[in-house]
Write a protein that holds these residues in place. Structure first.
Motif, PDB file in Angstrom:
ATOM      1  N   PHE A 203      36.630  37.688  42.400  1.00 40.72           N
ATOM      2  CA  PHE A 203      36.390  37.214  41.043  1.00 40.72           C
ATOM      3  C   PHE A 203      35.697  38.323  40.243  1.00 40.72           C
ATOM      4  N   GLY A 204      36.163  38.514  39.019  1.00 41.19           N
ATOM      5  CA  GLY A 204      35.581  39.515  38.148  1.00 41.19           C
ATOM      6  C   GLY A 204      36.674  40.125  37.295  1.00 41.19           C
ATOM      7  N   PRO A 205      36.340  41.070  36.444  1.00 43.31           N
ATOM      8  CA  PRO A 205      34.973  41.513  36.187  1.00 43.31           C
ATOM      9  C   PRO A 205      34.326  40.719  35.057  1.00 43.31           C
ATOM     10  N   ASP A 206      33.005  40.671  35.093  1.00 43.61           N
ATOM     11  CA  ASP A 206      32.286  40.198  33.923  1.00 43.61           C
ATOM     12  C   ASP A 206      32.045  41.397  33.003  1.00 43.61           C
ATOM     13  N   VAL A 207      31.222  41.238  31.993  1.00 43.38           N
ATOM     14  CA  VAL A 207      30.887  42.347  31.092  1.00 43.38           C
ATOM     15  C   VAL A 207      29.379  42.479  31.028  1.00 43.38           C
ATOM     16  N   GLU A 208      28.886  43.598  31.494  1.00 49.80           N
ATOM     17  CA  GLU A 208      27.457  43.903  31.452  1.00 49.80           C
ATOM     18  C   GLU A 208      27.307  45.305  30.855  1.00 49.80           C
ATOM     19  N   TRP A 209      26.727  45.399  29.678  1.00 54.36           N
ATOM     20  CA  TRP A 209      26.571  46.703  29.035  1.00 54.36           C
ATOM     21  C   TRP A 209      25.430  47.463  29.704  1.00 54.36           C
ATOM     22  N   VAL A 210      25.739  48.677  30.172  1.00 56.93           N
ATOM     23  CA  VAL A 210      24.747  49.489  30.872  1.00 56.93           C
ATOM     24  C   VAL A 210      24.641  50.847  30.181  1.00 56.93           C
TER      25      VAL A 210
ATOM     26  N   TYR B 280      32.152  42.538  40.530  1.00 57.80           N
ATOM     27  CA  TYR B 280      33.141  41.768  41.270  1.00 57.80           C
ATOM     28  C   TYR B 280      32.475  41.100  42.477  1.00 57.80           C
ATOM     29  N   PHE B 281      32.921  39.873  42.753  1.00 58.23           N
ATOM     30  CA  PHE B 281      32.440  39.121  43.908  1.00 58.23           C
ATOM     31  C   PHE B 281      33.632  38.692  44.755  1.00 58.23           C
ATOM     32  N   SER B 282      33.543  38.916  46.053  1.00 54.43           N
ATOM     33  CA  SER B 282      34.632  38.521  46.952  1.00 54.43           C
ATOM     34  C   SER B 282      34.389  37.114  47.478  1.00 54.43           C
ATOM     35  N   TYR B 283      35.470  36.491  47.935  1.00 54.64           N
ATOM     36  CA  TYR B 283      35.408  35.098  48.391  1.00 54.64           C
ATOM     37  C   TYR B 283      35.909  35.031  49.820  1.00 54.64           C
ATOM     38  N   GLY B 284      35.030  34.613  50.730  1.00 54.67           N
ATOM     39  CA  GLY B 284      35.366  34.657  52.140  1.00 54.67           C
ATOM     40  C   GLY B 284      35.965  33.394  52.711  1.00 54.67           C
ATOM     41  N   ALA B 285      35.960  32.294  51.979  1.00 51.35           N
ATOM     42  CA  ALA B 285      36.454  31.027  52.518  1.00 51.35           C
ATOM     43  C   ALA B 285      37.981  30.966  52.455  1.00 51.35           C
ATOM     44  N   SER B 286      38.564  30.195  53.334  1.00 51.46           N
ATOM     45  CA  SER B 286      40.026  30.025  53.343  1.00 51.46           C
ATOM     46  C   SER B 286      40.485  28.931  52.389  1.00 51.46           C
ATOM     47  N   SER B 287      39.547  28.185  51.840  1.00 51.42           N
ATOM     48  CA  SER B 287      39.872  27.099  50.916  1.00 51.42           C
ATOM     49  C   SER B 287      38.884  27.139  49.745  1.00 51.42           C
ATOM     50  N   PRO B 288      39.321  26.900  48.522  1.00 53.03           N
ATOM     51  CA  PRO B 288      40.697  26.614  48.133  1.00 53.03           C
ATOM     52  C   PRO B 288      41.586  27.851  48.199  1.00 53.03           C
ATOM     53  N   LYS B 289      42.847  27.628  48.504  1.00 57.82           N
ATOM     54  CA  LYS B 289      43.831  28.691  48.627  1.00 57.82           C
ATOM     55  C   LYS B 289      44.597  28.832  47.323  1.00 57.82           C
ATOM     56  N   VAL B 290      44.673  30.070  46.814  1.00 59.96           N
ATOM     57  CA  VAL B 290      45.377  30.344  45.557  1.00 59.96           C
ATOM     58  C   VAL B 290      46.244  31.581  45.770  1.00 59.96           C
ATOM     59  N   SER B 291      47.467  31.560  45.246  1.00 62.00           N
ATOM     60  CA  SER B 291      48.377  32.692  45.427  1.00 62.00           C
ATOM     61  C   SER B 291      48.848  33.297  44.113  1.00 62.00           C
TER      62      SER B 291
ATOM     63  N   THR C 176      36.121  36.268  33.347  1.00 72.46           N
ATOM     64  CA  THR C 176      35.976  36.379  34.796  1.00 72.46           C
ATOM     65  C   THR C 176      37.163  35.693  35.445  1.00 72.46           C
ATOM     66  N   HIS C 177      38.084  36.498  35.972  1.00 73.70           N
ATOM     67  CA  HIS C 177      39.325  35.919  36.472  1.00 73.70           C
ATOM     68  C   HIS C 177      39.429  36.031  37.986  1.00 73.70           C
ATOM     69  N   LEU C 178      40.392  35.310  38.525  1.00 73.67           N
ATOM     70  CA  LEU C 178      40.678  35.331  39.953  1.00 73.67           C
ATOM     71  C   LEU C 178      41.823  36.300  40.190  1.00 73.67           C
ATOM     72  N   THR C 179      41.543  37.311  41.006  1.00 76.37           N
ATOM     73  CA  THR C 179      42.599  38.244  41.386  1.00 76.37           C
ATOM     74  C   THR C 179      42.708  38.272  42.897  1.00 76.37           C
ATOM     75  N   LEU C 180      43.789  38.881  43.354  1.00 76.64           N
ATOM     76  CA  LEU C 180      44.101  38.943  44.780  1.00 76.64           C
ATOM     77  C   LEU C 180      44.353  40.385  45.174  1.00 76.64           C
ATOM     78  N   ASP C 181      44.027  40.723  46.415  1.00 68.15           N
ATOM     79  CA  ASP C 181      44.526  41.989  46.923  1.00 68.15           C
ATOM     80  C   ASP C 181      45.807  41.711  47.702  1.00 68.15           C
ATOM     81  N   LEU C 182      46.442  42.756  48.219  1.00 67.37           N
ATOM     82  CA  LEU C 182      47.743  42.591  48.848  1.00 67.37           C
ATOM     83  C   LEU C 182      47.665  41.860  50.180  1.00 67.37           C
ATOM     84  N   GLY C 183      46.451  41.690  50.709  1.00 65.60           N
ATOM     85  CA  GLY C 183      46.274  40.890  51.902  1.00 65.60           C
ATOM     86  C   GLY C 183      45.978  39.435  51.600  1.00 65.60           C
TER      87      GLY C 183
END
Length: 435
Positions: free
Chosen positions: A332-339, A293-304, A320-327
């Protein structure tokens, strides 16, 4: 990512003479459960320590132990190998409440996700667990992806009766102008998000209120089915209960505890527990699908709204989808990496470029310099197959009483949508034991 909750819980003591675990007194108002179906009478000299032993303190194990303690009666023990509940898959996921639209109509994943979703929303509302019905857009960029959306739409409306709707270009531009969907958008209005940590704390509190016992730092290292046949010969099928060897993480000492019934809900360790019990020819192998998972720190683009790409058959996840936390923070994530190991939890930063490429297909205004590694999770799988039930690669939840054994419910391949399904899974486990 928030750390898993650190909790002060009752801990078992140890009888130095016998090596057995001694647990705090049970609440005095326990109802007595009906015994599970037995074909023989137990012959061991002392009763079991517990009616139910549940292995694994993730969200599914918590839900099962809570359900048994509240509704089946008797006494319930939850064994968790870590120092806190929910530190593995349950706290390293997208925290999405899924609608149940991706799996076969007759699959456990569909049935339990749909029922569990409504149970989860009701629990959250009743106990102020932070959550939100964000809705989800599944976006198509090509004609082939649009055809996949049409299949999902038809499946939802004619077979499983889950609400979905098409979103037109004018509405899309008004609601989410930053999102690109060249060929179409299918919306799932019942999808949402939940604070998984708050959910697990609620389940834990209700388990303890019902008199359940939680043993943290208690790794199960051996499981012995008990039972005796005619003439007192040992049968070992669980008809006489179950004996568990448990290692204390703080001291390294191994003790034993017995239970009338056993539930294997160990998640990433479930196949290991399974293999402790069954003969060699019935043992299984676990595969580990890591999601970065990768977090996104910018305020734009804004998606709800949650944004998912159209599903690709044969992939190990839902893209790899865009999800939100409650704040409102985007990740973005998850991808699939076999380990090879469930301990491989460091974010693989080399996959950032692939994540940017996938995300820009539906969010072209992404500022890739604002992406940061966040966390990774591991999905326990019985094979390197896809999550989508189109094609022969689909593997369903495994929730069953194992043939040849009594009083044992085995849960394997509990990955997404396990969190959404957790309360329904718990209900199913109780019914398997007591009907």
């Amino acid at each position: 990512m928030r750390p898993a909750p650190r909790l002060s819980l009752r801990s078992p003591a140890r009888n130095p003479a016998t090596g057995r675990l001694r647990f705090p007194p049970f609440f005095p108002n326990h109802r007595h459960a009906r015994p599970f179906s037995q074909t023989t009478t137990r012959h061991h000299s002392s009763p079991a320590d517990f009616t139910h032993a549940v292995i694994g303190g993730g969200v599914v194990g918590l839900a099962i132990a809570r359900d048994l303690a509240q509704r089946a009666g008797g006494s319930t023990l939850l064994l968790e190998r870590h120092a806190a509940v929910g530190t593995e898959t349950s706290s390293r996921n997208s925290e999405v409440i899924h609608a149940g639209i991706y799996y076969g109509a007759s699959s456990l994943k569909t049935a339990l996700c749909i029922r569990g979703r409504e149970q989860l929303y009701a629990l959250c509302a009743a106990h102020d667990i932070p959550h939100r019905r964000t809705g989800k857009w599944i976006v198509a960029q090509t004609d082939a992806q649009l055809a996949a959306l049409q299949q999902i739409h038809d499946f939802c409306t004619t077979q499983i009766r889950v609400p979905v709707r098409w979103v037109g270009p004018d509405e899309a531009a008004r609601r989410e102008p930053a999102v690109r969907a060249a060929r179409g958008i299918l919306e799932s209005p019942t999808t949402g998000i939940v604070d998984s940590h708050a959910l697990m704390l609620c389940l834990l509190g209700q388990l303890e209120d019902a008199g359940g016992t939680v043993a943290l730092g208690s790794a199960v290292e051996g499981v012995t089915p008990l039972g005796f046949g005619p003439g007192g010969c040992r049968r070992g099928d669980g008809s006489g209960g179950w004996e568990l060897a448990v290692r204390d993480a703080s001291t390294g000492e191994v003790s034993t505890v017995t239970a009338e019934t056993l539930v294997n809900s160990a998640g990433l360790g479930a196949v290991d527990v399974h293999n402790m019990i069954v003969p060699p020819e019935r043992r299984k192998e676990m595969f580990y699908a890591k999601g970065n998972y990768f977090s996104y720190g910018a305020s734009s683009p804004k998606v709800s709204t949650l944004i998912y790409p159209a599903p690709e058959p044969g992939h190990g996840g839902l893209g790899t989808h865009l999800t939100l936390d409650l704040g409102g923070r985007i990740k973005f994530g998850p991808d699939v990496e076999w380990v090879d190991s469930p301990q491989d939890l460091a974010v693989n930063e080399s996959r950032l470029g692939q994540t940017v490429e996938e995300v820009k297909k539906y969010l072209p205004g992404l500022d890739e310099t604002q992406l940061q590694p966040d966390y990774a999770g591991i999905r326990p799988k019985l094979g390197k197959q896809g999550a989508v039930a189109h094609g022969k690669g689909f593997v369903d939840f495994v929730i069953r009483k194992e043939e040849g054994y009594q009083g044992w419910v085995n849960l394997l391949n509990i990955e997404s949508p396990g969190l959404t399904s957790s309360l329904a899974i718990a209900e199913k486990v109780r019914k398997l034991l007591y009907t």
